[in-house]
Design an enzyme around this catalytic site. Structure first.
Site, mmCIF file in Angstrom:
data_model
loop_
_atom_site.group_PDB
_atom_site.id
_atom_site.type_symbol
_atom_site.label_atom_id
_atom_site.label_comp_id
_atom_site.label_asym_id
_atom_site.label_seq_id
_atom_site.Cartn_x
_atom_site.Cartn_y
_atom_site.Cartn_z
ATOM 1 N N ALA A 67 85.396 77.379 35.617
ATOM 2 C CA ALA A 67 85.723 78.690 35.532
ATOM 3 C C ALA A 67 84.608 77.403 33.642
ATOM 4 O O ALA A 67 84.952 76.794 34.175
ATOM 5 C CB ALA A 67 87.260 78.414 34.674
ATOM 6 N N GLY A 112 86.186 75.729 39.759
ATOM 7 C CA GLY A 112 86.467 77.284 40.443
ATOM 8 C C GLY A 112 84.838 77.673 40.592
ATOM 9 O O GLY A 112 85.091 78.789 41.693
ATOM 10 N N GLU A 115 86.120 76.667 44.298
ATOM 11 C CA GLU A 115 86.598 77.438 44.811
ATOM 12 C C GLU A 115 86.112 78.466 45.146
ATOM 13 O O GLU A 115 86.018 79.855 46.084
ATOM 14 C CB GLU A 115 87.866 77.998 43.797
ATOM 15 C CG GLU A 115 88.685 77.251 43.416
ATOM 16 C CD GLU A 115 89.933 76.483 42.153
ATOM 17 O OE1 GLU A 115 88.857 76.853 41.669
ATOM 18 O OE2 GLU A 115 91.250 76.643 42.154
ATOM 19 N N GLU A 135 89.557 69.248 37.656
ATOM 20 C CA GLU A 135 90.791 70.091 37.055
ATOM 21 C C GLU A 135 91.382 69.260 35.954
ATOM 22 O O GLU A 135 91.284 69.737 35.066
ATOM 23 C CB GLU A 135 91.212 71.461 37.661
ATOM 24 C CG GLU A 135 90.506 72.929 37.921
ATOM 25 C CD GLU A 135 89.960 72.428 38.733
ATOM 26 O OE1 GLU A 135 89.442 71.273 39.513
ATOM 27 O OE2 GLU A 135 89.092 73.860 39.525
HETATM 28 N N1 DAK Z 1 81.933 75.940 31.187
HETATM 29 C C1 DAK Z 1 81.501 75.914 29.905
HETATM 30 N N2 DAK Z 1 80.297 75.267 29.938
HETATM 31 C C2 DAK Z 1 80.283 74.891 30.744
HETATM 32 C C3 DAK Z 1 79.957 74.436 32.520
HETATM 33 C C4 DAK Z 1 81.245 75.025 32.561
HETATM 34 N N3 DAK Z 1 82.684 74.567 33.192
HETATM 35 N N4 DAK Z 1 79.848 73.160 32.612
HETATM 36 C C5 DAK Z 1 79.012 73.436 32.160
HETATM 37 N N5 DAK Z 1 78.531 73.564 30.522
HETATM 38 C C6 DAK Z 1 77.061 73.896 29.887
HETATM 39 C C7 DAK Z 1 77.335 72.509 29.261
HETATM 40 O O1 DAK Z 1 78.433 72.487 27.859
HETATM 41 C C8 DAK Z 1 76.007 72.814 28.402
HETATM 42 O O2 DAK Z 1 75.740 73.751 28.023
HETATM 43 P P1 DAK Z 1 74.772 72.993 26.243
HETATM 44 O O3 DAK Z 1 75.961 72.346 25.615
HETATM 45 O O4 DAK Z 1 73.991 73.232 26.714
HETATM 46 O O5 DAK Z 1 75.588 74.353 25.115
HETATM 47 C C9 DAK Z 1 75.246 73.141 30.045
HETATM 48 O O6 DAK Z 1 76.418 73.635 30.294
HETATM 49 C C10 DAK Z 1 74.552 72.562 30.672
HETATM 50 O O7 DAK Z 1 75.690 70.790 31.314
HETATM 51 P P2 DAK Z 1 75.950 70.282 30.715
HETATM 52 O O8 DAK Z 1 74.905 69.130 29.550
HETATM 53 O O9 DAK Z 1 76.735 69.197 30.825
HETATM 54 O O10 DAK Z 1 74.753 69.059 32.417
HETATM 55 P P3 DAK Z 1 75.062 67.710 32.600
HETATM 56 O O11 DAK Z 1 74.083 67.758 33.909
HETATM 57 O O12 DAK Z 1 74.526 66.663 32.038
HETATM 58 O O13 DAK Z 1 76.570 67.551 33.407
HETATM 59 C C11 DAK Z 1 78.357 68.363 35.347
HETATM 60 C C12 DAK Z 1 76.699 68.445 34.562
HETATM 61 C C13 DAK Z 1 78.386 69.843 35.585
HETATM 62 C C14 DAK Z 1 78.523 67.488 35.339
HETATM 63 C C15 DAK Z 1 78.590 68.704 33.378
HETATM 64 O O14 DAK Z 1 78.264 69.816 33.172
HETATM 65 C C16 DAK Z 1 80.556 69.104 34.301
HETATM 66 O O15 DAK Z 1 81.310 67.745 33.889
HETATM 67 N N6 DAK Z 1 80.491 70.359 33.413
HETATM 68 C C17 DAK Z 1 81.681 71.135 33.488
HETATM 69 C C18 DAK Z 1 82.155 70.448 35.863
HETATM 70 C C19 DAK Z 1 83.833 70.744 34.970
HETATM 71 O O16 DAK Z 1 84.870 70.520 34.824
HETATM 72 N N7 DAK Z 1 84.389 71.955 35.852
HETATM 73 C C20 DAK Z 1 86.035 72.655 36.220
HETATM 74 C C21 DAK Z 1 86.512 73.492 35.420
HETATM 75 S S1 DAK Z 1 87.887 74.063 35.140
HETATM 76 C C22 DAK Z 1 93.396 78.631 36.196
HETATM 77 C C23 DAK Z 1 91.912 79.956 36.311
HETATM 78 C C24 DAK Z 1 90.959 78.548 36.899
HETATM 79 C C25 DAK Z 1 90.966 77.235 36.302
HETATM 80 C C26 DAK Z 1 91.672 76.252 36.284
HETATM 81 C C27 DAK Z 1 93.491 77.117 36.583
HETATM 82 N N8 DAK Z 1 94.679 79.182 35.621
HETATM 83 C C28 DAK Z 1 94.562 80.060 35.166
HETATM 84 C C29 DAK Z 1 95.398 78.563 36.275
HETATM 85 C C30 DAK Z 1 89.498 77.155 37.039
HETATM 86 C C31 DAK Z 1 89.446 75.634 36.051
HETATM 87 C C32 DAK Z 1 88.001 75.713 36.413
HETATM 88 O O17 DAK Z 1 87.200 75.629 36.900
#
Ligand code: DAK
Length: 261
Positions: A67, A112, A115, A135
Site C-alpha cells: 500500500a 498489500g 496480499e 507491516e
Molecule cells: N509506498 C509508497 N512508495 C513506495 C513504496 C510504498 N509501499 N515502496 C516503494 N516506494 C517508492 C519509494 O519511496 C521510492 O520513491 P522515490 O524516493 O524514488 O520518490 C521508489 O518507490 C523506489 O523505491 P526505493 O528507492 O526504496 O527502492 P529500493 O530498490 O531501494 O527498495 C523496496 C525497494 C521494495 C525494498 C523498498 O522500496 C521498500 O521497502 N518499500 C516499502 C515496502 C513496504 O514496506 N511495503 C509494505 C507497505 S505497508 C491496512 C491497510 C493496508 C495495509 C495495512 C493496513 N489497514 C487499513 C489496517 C497495507 C500495508 C502495506 O502494504
C-alpha cells in the site's frame, strides 16, 4: 478496452492482462489505484470477452511494493478503517471474479502487494520476485487480509514467522512453502502465465468457473458444507452442452470442442 490512469489493460485473445502501473513508486497501491481496480473488477465480472485474467506489475522491479506508505502516513484511525475496508472489498471481488486470475509476480510483492497476489487464484513468480508482509516494521498489521490468506496458503506457523519478522523471502522459498505455484526466469514470466491461461481456456469454461466457486466456497466453511456445495455444482455441469461434448469426445476418441454453454 478499459482506460485507467494507474492500470494498463489489454485483452489478448480472451486473456485480460492487467498491469498495476505506478512504476516510479514500485506500483504501490494508492486509493486512486484501488478505486480503479474496484471498477475494473465490476466490469470484468460482466465481461463475456474475458476468460482468464493475468495480473502483473509495470516495470522490471516490482509487482506491487505494498500500500502507498506516503498516502497512509497521515491517515486518521477512521480513514485507516475506510482504507482497509476498500482494500478488502476490492480483494474479495478479485478473489471471487468468475474468471480464473493468475498473478504474474515480476518483482517485489510486499505488504498489500503480497496480499494482492494471494487474492489471485494462482501465482507464478519470476526468479527475481520477493515476498513479505513488512507491516510490523511500520507499526501496523496487514490490512488487506494478509493475516488470513497467508495462513490459509502456507499454514499457521510459517505465516506467523513471516508476519512477526517482516522478513522478505525469495521466489525459491515462496515456492518451497507453497506461496507460489511455479518459478520461472524473468524473461519467461509472461509467456508462462499466458501458457497457463491458454491451457485453462481449452477446458470447459463453465466447469472451470464452478471449480473456482467450489474451492472458494468450500475453504470458508466445513468439509460437509463444502462437499454439499461440490455436489450441487457437479450436478449443474450435467445441464451444460460442454458436459455432453466432453464425454462424447472422450468416447469418440477425439478432442473436445467446448463452447462455454
Ligand atoms: N509506498 C509508497 N512508495 C513506495 C513504496 C510504498 N509501499 N515502496 C516503494 N516506494 C517508492 C519509494 O519511496 C521510492 O520513491 P522515490 O524516493 O524514488 O520518490 C521508489 O518507490 C523506489 O523505491 P526505493 O528507492 O526504496 O527502492 P529500493 O530498490 O531501494 O527498495 C523496496 C525497494 C521494495 C525494498 C523498498 O522500496 C521498500 O521497502 N518499500 C516499502 C515496502 C513496504 O514496506 N511495503 C509494505 C507497505 S505497508 C491496512 C491497510 C493496508 C495495509 C495495512 C493496513 N489497514 C487499513 C489496517 C497495507 C500495508 C502495506 O502494504
Amino acid at each position: 478496452m478499459y482506460n485507467y490512469q494507474n492500470l494498463v489493460y489489454e485483452n489478448e485473445n480472451g486473456i485480460a492482462i492487467v498491469a498495476i502501473n505506478r512504476p516510479k513508486a514500485l506500483n504501490a497501491l494508492n486509493a486512486a489505484t484501488m478505486r480503479e481496480l474496484n471498477d475494473l473488477c465490476d466490469k470484468l465480472a460482466q465481461d463475456k470477452a474475458v476468460q482468464v485474467v493475468i495480473l502483473t506489475g509495470s516495470g522490471d522491479k516490482a509487482f506491487v511494493a505494498g500500500a502507498d506508505i506516503t498516502e497512509m502516513q497521515a491517515m486518521s484511525a477512521i480513514e485507516g478503517r475506510e482504507w482497509g475496508k476498500l482494500g478488502q472489498l476490492v480483494f474479495n471481488k478479485l478473489e471471487n471474479l468468475p474468471q480464473p486470475v493468475i498473478a504474474a509476480v515480476n518483482g517485489f510483492a510486499l505488504g498489500g502487494g503480497c496480499e494482492l497476489a494471494m487474492a489471485c487464484d494462482i501465482r507464478i513468480a519470476s526468479e527475481k520476485a520477493k515476498f513479505g508482509q513488512p507491516e510490523v516494521t511500520l507499526g501496523i498489521t496487514p490490512g488487506f487480509a494478509g493475516t488470513q490468506r497467508l495462513a490459509r496458503l502456507v499454514g499457521k506457523g510459517l505465516a506467523k514467522e513471516i508476519l512477526y519478522t517482516g522478513d522478505m523471502i525469495d521466489a525459491a522459498e515462496a515456492y518451497r512453502i507453497g506461496l507460489v505455484n511455479k518459478v520461472v526466469a524473468p524473461e519467461e514470466l509472461m509467456a508462462a502465465a499466458k501458457a497457463m491461461a491458454q491451457k485453462i481456456m481449452m477446458r470447459a469454461p463453465v466447469a472451470v468457473r464452478l471449480c473456482k466457486a467450489a474451492v472458494n466456497e468450500g475453504l470458508d466453511t466445513d468439509l460437509e458444507t463444502g462437499t454439499a456445495y461440490e455436489a450441487e455444482v457437479f450436478g449443474l455441469c450435467f445441464a451444460t452442452e460442454d458436459q455432453k461434448e466432453g464425454m462424447a469426445a472422450f468416447v469418440e476418441k477425439r478432442k473436445a470442442n467446448f463452447k462455454g454453454k
